[in-house]
Write a protein that holds these residues in place. Structure first.
Motif, PDB file in Angstrom:
ATOM      1  N   VAL A  60      68.514  55.586  26.136  1.00  0.00           N
ATOM      2  CA  VAL A  60      68.449  56.965  26.620  1.00  0.00           C
ATOM      3  C   VAL A  60      69.603  57.213  27.584  1.00  0.00           C
ATOM      4  CG1 VAL A  60      67.070  58.670  27.859  1.00  0.00           C
ATOM      5  CG2 VAL A  60      65.945  56.988  26.387  1.00  0.00           C
ATOM      6  N   PRO A  61      70.482  58.178  27.310  1.00  0.00           N
ATOM      7  CA  PRO A  61      71.572  58.483  28.247  1.00  0.00           C
ATOM      8  C   PRO A  61      71.019  58.941  29.597  1.00  0.00           C
ATOM      9  CG  PRO A  61      71.941  59.527  26.111  1.00  0.00           C
ATOM     10  CD  PRO A  61      70.533  59.026  26.101  1.00  0.00           C
ATOM     11  N   PHE A  62      71.741  58.650  30.662  1.00  0.00           N
ATOM     12  CA  PHE A  62      71.282  59.064  31.985  1.00  0.00           C
ATOM     13  C   PHE A  62      71.170  60.580  32.093  1.00  0.00           C
ATOM     14  CE2 PHE A  62      73.333  54.908  33.232  1.00  0.00           C
ATOM     15  CZ  PHE A  62      72.134  54.249  33.445  1.00  0.00           C
ATOM     16  N   ALA A  63      72.017  61.308  31.349  1.00  0.00           N
ATOM     17  CA  ALA A  63      71.960  62.771  31.381  1.00  0.00           C
ATOM     18  C   ALA A  63      70.642  63.306  30.822  1.00  0.00           C
ATOM     19  CB  ALA A  63      73.133  63.358  30.601  1.00  0.00           C
ATOM     20  N   GLU A  64      69.931  62.463  30.056  1.00  0.00           N
ATOM     21  CA  GLU A  64      68.662  62.890  29.475  1.00  0.00           C
ATOM     22  C   GLU A  64      67.457  62.356  30.249  1.00  0.00           C
ATOM     23  OE1 GLU A  64      68.578  61.970  25.315  1.00  0.00           O
ATOM     24  OE2 GLU A  64      70.533  62.901  24.930  1.00  0.00           O
ATOM     25  N   PHE A  65      67.699  61.685  31.381  1.00  0.00           N
ATOM     26  CA  PHE A  65      66.588  61.247  32.221  1.00  0.00           C
ATOM     27  C   PHE A  65      65.842  62.475  32.751  1.00  0.00           C
ATOM     28  CE2 PHE A  65      67.247  56.645  33.831  1.00  0.00           C
ATOM     29  CZ  PHE A  65      67.563  56.224  32.547  1.00  0.00           C
ATOM     30  N   PRO A  66      64.538  62.367  32.984  1.00  0.00           N
ATOM     31  CA  PRO A  66      63.783  63.508  33.533  1.00  0.00           C
ATOM     32  C   PRO A  66      64.256  63.948  34.910  1.00  0.00           C
ATOM     33  CG  PRO A  66      62.307  61.888  32.569  1.00  0.00           C
ATOM     34  CD  PRO A  66      63.665  61.252  32.609  1.00  0.00           C
ATOM     35  N   VAL A  67      64.890  63.036  35.659  1.00  0.00           N
ATOM     36  CA  VAL A  67      65.464  63.377  36.966  1.00  0.00           C
ATOM     37  C   VAL A  67      66.884  62.826  37.021  1.00  0.00           C
ATOM     38  CG1 VAL A  67      63.208  63.363  38.105  1.00  0.00           C
ATOM     39  CG2 VAL A  67      64.598  61.270  38.077  1.00  0.00           C
ATOM     40  N   PRO A  68      67.784  63.450  37.779  1.00  0.00           N
ATOM     41  CA  PRO A  68      69.133  62.900  37.920  1.00  0.00           C
ATOM     42  C   PRO A  68      69.083  61.551  38.635  1.00  0.00           C
ATOM     43  CG  PRO A  68      69.039  65.186  38.671  1.00  0.00           C
ATOM     44  CD  PRO A  68      67.629  64.741  38.479  1.00  0.00           C
ATOM     45  N   PRO A  69      69.935  60.590  38.253  1.00  0.00           N
ATOM     46  CA  PRO A  69      69.951  59.292  38.943  1.00  0.00           C
ATOM     47  C   PRO A  69      70.128  59.407  40.452  1.00  0.00           C
ATOM     48  CG  PRO A  69      71.197  59.144  36.910  1.00  0.00           C
ATOM     49  CD  PRO A  69      70.834  60.598  37.076  1.00  0.00           C
ATOM     50  N   SER A  70      70.817  60.451  40.912  1.00  0.00           N
ATOM     51  CA  SER A  70      71.039  60.617  42.346  1.00  0.00           C
ATOM     52  C   SER A  70      69.751  60.897  43.105  1.00  0.00           C
ATOM     53  CB  SER A  70      72.040  61.749  42.597  1.00  0.00           C
ATOM     54  OG  SER A  70      71.558  62.971  42.066  1.00  0.00           O
ATOM     55  N   THR A  71      68.683  61.306  42.399  1.00  0.00           N
ATOM     56  CA  THR A  71      67.411  61.615  43.067  1.00  0.00           C
ATOM     57  C   THR A  71      66.405  60.471  42.964  1.00  0.00           C
ATOM     58  OG1 THR A  71      66.410  62.649  41.105  1.00  0.00           O
ATOM     59  CG2 THR A  71      67.766  64.056  42.534  1.00  0.00           C
ATOM     60  N   ILE A  72      66.813  59.341  42.402  1.00  0.00           N
ATOM     61  CA  ILE A  72      65.919  58.175  42.313  1.00  0.00           C
ATOM     62  C   ILE A  72      65.972  57.433  43.643  1.00  0.00           C
ATOM     63  CG2 ILE A  72      65.480  55.990  41.148  1.00  0.00           C
ATOM     64  CD1 ILE A  72      66.716  57.254  38.621  1.00  0.00           C
ATOM     65  N   ASP A  73      64.813  57.272  44.270  1.00  0.00           N
ATOM     66  CA  ASP A  73      64.741  56.675  45.607  1.00  0.00           C
ATOM     67  C   ASP A  73      64.767  55.156  45.575  1.00  0.00           C
ATOM     68  OD1 ASP A  73      64.061  59.164  47.366  1.00  0.00           O
ATOM     69  OD2 ASP A  73      62.695  59.294  45.655  1.00  0.00           O
ATOM     70  N   TYR A  74      64.110  54.559  44.580  1.00  0.00           N
ATOM     71  CA  TYR A  74      63.988  53.107  44.521  1.00  0.00           C
ATOM     72  C   TYR A  74      64.181  52.622  43.082  1.00  0.00           C
ATOM     73  CZ  TYR A  74      61.508  53.975  48.928  1.00  0.00           C
ATOM     74  OH  TYR A  74      61.156  54.398  50.185  1.00  0.00           O
ATOM     75  N   LEU A  75      64.861  51.494  42.960  1.00  0.00           N
ATOM     76  CA  LEU A  75      64.952  50.792  41.685  1.00  0.00           C
ATOM     77  C   LEU A  75      64.349  49.406  41.886  1.00  0.00           C
ATOM     78  CD1 LEU A  75      65.924  50.121  38.811  1.00  0.00           C
ATOM     79  CD2 LEU A  75      68.178  49.596  39.784  1.00  0.00           C
ATOM     80  N   PHE A  76      63.239  49.133  41.199  1.00  0.00           N
ATOM     81  CA  PHE A  76      62.613  47.822  41.237  1.00  0.00           C
ATOM     82  C   PHE A  76      63.090  47.012  40.033  1.00  0.00           C
ATOM     83  CE2 PHE A  76      59.951  49.945  44.205  1.00  0.00           C
ATOM     84  CZ  PHE A  76      59.320  48.980  44.962  1.00  0.00           C
ATOM     85  N   LEU A  77      63.445  45.760  40.277  1.00  0.00           N
ATOM     86  CA  LEU A  77      63.883  44.867  39.206  1.00  0.00           C
ATOM     87  C   LEU A  77      62.867  43.745  39.059  1.00  0.00           C
ATOM     88  CD1 LEU A  77      67.690  44.629  40.063  1.00  0.00           C
ATOM     89  CD2 LEU A  77      66.577  46.167  38.432  1.00  0.00           C
ATOM     90  N   THR A  78      62.266  43.628  37.868  1.00  0.00           N
ATOM     91  CA  THR A  78      61.262  42.582  37.660  1.00  0.00           C
ATOM     92  C   THR A  78      61.897  41.211  37.523  1.00  0.00           C
ATOM     93  OG1 THR A  78      61.246  42.960  35.258  1.00  0.00           O
ATOM     94  CG2 THR A  78      59.642  44.193  36.587  1.00  0.00           C
ATOM     95  N   HIS A  79      63.118  41.141  36.979  1.00  0.00           N
ATOM     96  CA  HIS A  79      63.840  39.878  36.889  1.00  0.00           C
ATOM     97  C   HIS A  79      65.271  40.164  36.465  1.00  0.00           C
ATOM     98  CE1 HIS A  79      62.481  40.464  32.718  1.00  0.00           C
ATOM     99  NE2 HIS A  79      63.446  39.634  32.339  1.00  0.00           N
ATOM    100  N   ALA A  80      66.085  39.111  36.369  1.00  0.00           N
ATOM    101  CA  ALA A  80      67.537  39.284  36.253  1.00  0.00           C
ATOM    102  C   ALA A  80      68.093  39.142  34.845  1.00  0.00           C
ATOM    103  CB  ALA A  80      68.258  38.301  37.191  1.00  0.00           C
ATOM    104  N   HIS A  81      67.275  39.222  33.809  1.00  0.00           N
ATOM    105  CA  HIS A  81      67.829  39.253  32.455  1.00  0.00           C
ATOM    106  C   HIS A  81      68.518  40.591  32.208  1.00  0.00           C
ATOM    107  CE1 HIS A  81      65.282  35.804  30.575  1.00  0.00           C
ATOM    108  NE2 HIS A  81      66.517  35.409  30.778  1.00  0.00           N
ATOM    109  N   ILE A  82      69.575  40.557  31.398  1.00  0.00           N
ATOM    110  CA  ILE A  82      70.407  41.741  31.211  1.00  0.00           C
ATOM    111  C   ILE A  82      69.642  42.886  30.549  1.00  0.00           C
ATOM    112  CG2 ILE A  82      72.446  42.637  29.979  1.00  0.00           C
ATOM    113  CD1 ILE A  82      73.070  41.139  32.544  1.00  0.00           C
ATOM    114  N   ASP A  83      68.647  42.587  29.716  1.00  0.00           N
ATOM    115  CA  ASP A  83      67.890  43.692  29.114  1.00  0.00           C
ATOM    116  C   ASP A  83      66.936  44.341  30.115  1.00  0.00           C
ATOM    117  OD1 ASP A  83      66.326  41.320  29.027  1.00  0.00           O
ATOM    118  OD2 ASP A  83      65.031  42.185  27.492  1.00  0.00           O
ATOM    119  N   HIS A  84      67.008  43.881  31.381  1.00  0.00           N
ATOM    120  CA  HIS A  84      66.249  44.523  32.458  1.00  0.00           C
ATOM    121  C   HIS A  84      67.146  45.010  33.591  1.00  0.00           C
ATOM    122  CE1 HIS A  84      61.985  43.553  31.303  1.00  0.00           C
ATOM    123  NE2 HIS A  84      62.674  42.810  30.444  1.00  0.00           N
TER     124      HIS A  84
END
Length: 375
Positions: A60-84
């Motif tokens: 999904v392109p970032f332009a099609e996200f329901p909110v702009p990336p600039s308005t995302i407050d937190y990014l949680f990472l479950t682990h460090a594999h590239i598909d995540h």
């Protein structure tokens, strides 16, 4: 069960919305957006993972996200594999400047993994360095089992997922509205099995109102991992009997370290080559993160048996050494990336050696549909 009073299905409260932006109907590209709105109409946007896709999985392109990336407050990472985590640099380029939250071990693995991924993206060295510095500044490592508070009364707790070193599942608790108490949501991330080498077993989750669960292997039963070393021993013995080469495509993070641990237990009578600069770098990081190992690995290390070092193990770092390795004679075991054979040094080995009937290839991890170009 009382059929007259069936259990009520869980409904997500109206002030919480969850959008699955990756790995919903496929395996790779994990990305999930939680939108929380308070009674005063304030909002908190939380992204769980932001991974790259493989094979034919959609992105999904970032332009099609329901909110702009600039308005995302937190990014949680479950682990460090590239598909995540693979799209994290692009997320920053799209405007994200929130906090990146993960475990301490994931924090240690994050930049090396992203550096390797970006090295194939065509980005200039200066741009890569800027992105890595920004990611390092925005990311924070957190302890397992402790409850932490985000904005607007949202809390979270990380628990061990047993997938790779540092992998976790995330338990969120959101404040309720007029008609709901607190609403608890758990994102499993990728889950590991019990008896996985090096890793503590997955933790049991707390109760929750909504569980977002990985289901890559949800339609099958895995054999017991307690039998895995013996199975690998028998397969390697058979494959090496004709003095051929065993090629093992392996992810640099997780699978390579598990294989080294298990081959050390087997004590094979053949040289083992790790032909993966990233795999070797990650193995060095794993060796330094012994606080996160399971009890068996810690005990073996204390007794002088290092989990990732044994007689007959050779590191292949330079490309010139890789080229010389193409001419090696069996019996031998060669572990190389990429794990899905989409690129990397394993492709050279397969093109060079698979035509010889005495050589074998072992697939030890998930393979996306048609990852290789038909040639």
């Amino acid at each position: 069960m009382n059929q007259n009073n069936p259990p009520k299905s869980t409904c997500i409260p109206s002030h919480i919305k969850i959008d699955h932006l990756g790995a919903k109907d496929c395996v790779t590209g994990s990305c999930h957006l939680v939108r929380f709105r308070t009674t005063t109409n304030d909002s908190v946007n939380i992204l769980v993972d932001c991974g790259s896709t493989y094979g034919h999985d959609p992105e999904v392109p970032f332009a099609e996200f329901p909110v702009p990336p600039s308005t995302i407050d937190y990014l949680f990472l479950t682990h460090a594999h590239i598909d995540h985590i693979g799209r994290v640099p692009a997320l920053l380029e799209a405007g994200f400047r929130g906090e990146i939250i993960c475990t301490h071990a994931t924090k240690a693995l994050l930049i090396p993994m992203l550096h390797d991924a970006m090295s194939f993206s065509g980005k200039s060295k200066n741009k890569m360095q800027r992105l890595e510095a920004d990611i390092d500044e925005l990311s924070w490592g957190f302890e397992l089992y402790e409850t932490f508070t985000l904005k607007k009364g949202i809390t979270f707790k990380l628990k061990n997922a047993g997938h790779i070193l540092g992998s976790c599942f995330i338990q969120f608790s959101f404040p309720g509205n007029a008609s709901h108490d607190r609403f608890n949501v758990t994102f499993s991330g990728d889950l590991g099995c019990t008896d996985t080498p090096i890793l503590p077993d997955p933790d049991p989750p707390d109760s929750c109102d909504l569980l977002v669960l990985e289901s890559t292997y949800g339609d099958r039963l895995h054999p017991s991992r307690k039998d895995r070393v013996e199975t690998l021993r028998n397969l390697l013995k058979k494959a090496l009997a004709d003095k051929g080469i065993v090629y093992i495509p392996a992810f640099a993070l997780g699978r390579t370290q598990e294989l080294l641990y298990e081959i050390d237990r087997i004590n094979v009578d053949a040289p083992v080559f790790v032909d993966s600069p990233l795999g070797l770098a990650i193995t060095e990081i794993y060796a330094k993160l012994d606080d996160f190992w399971d009890k068996e690995a810690i005990t073996l290390h204390a007794q002088g048996d290092h989990p990732f070092d044994f007689k007959g193990l050779y590191a292949v770092k330079k490309y010139t050494d890789h080229q010389r390795l193409l001419d090696v004679k069996g019996p031998a075991i060669i572990i190389a990336g990429s794990g899905m054979c989409t690129g990397g040094r394993i492709v050279d080995h397969l093109e060079y050696g698979l035509q010889d009937p005495v050589n074998d290839i072992f697939f030890v991890g998930y393979q996306a549909k048609e990852p290789l170009d038909a040639k």
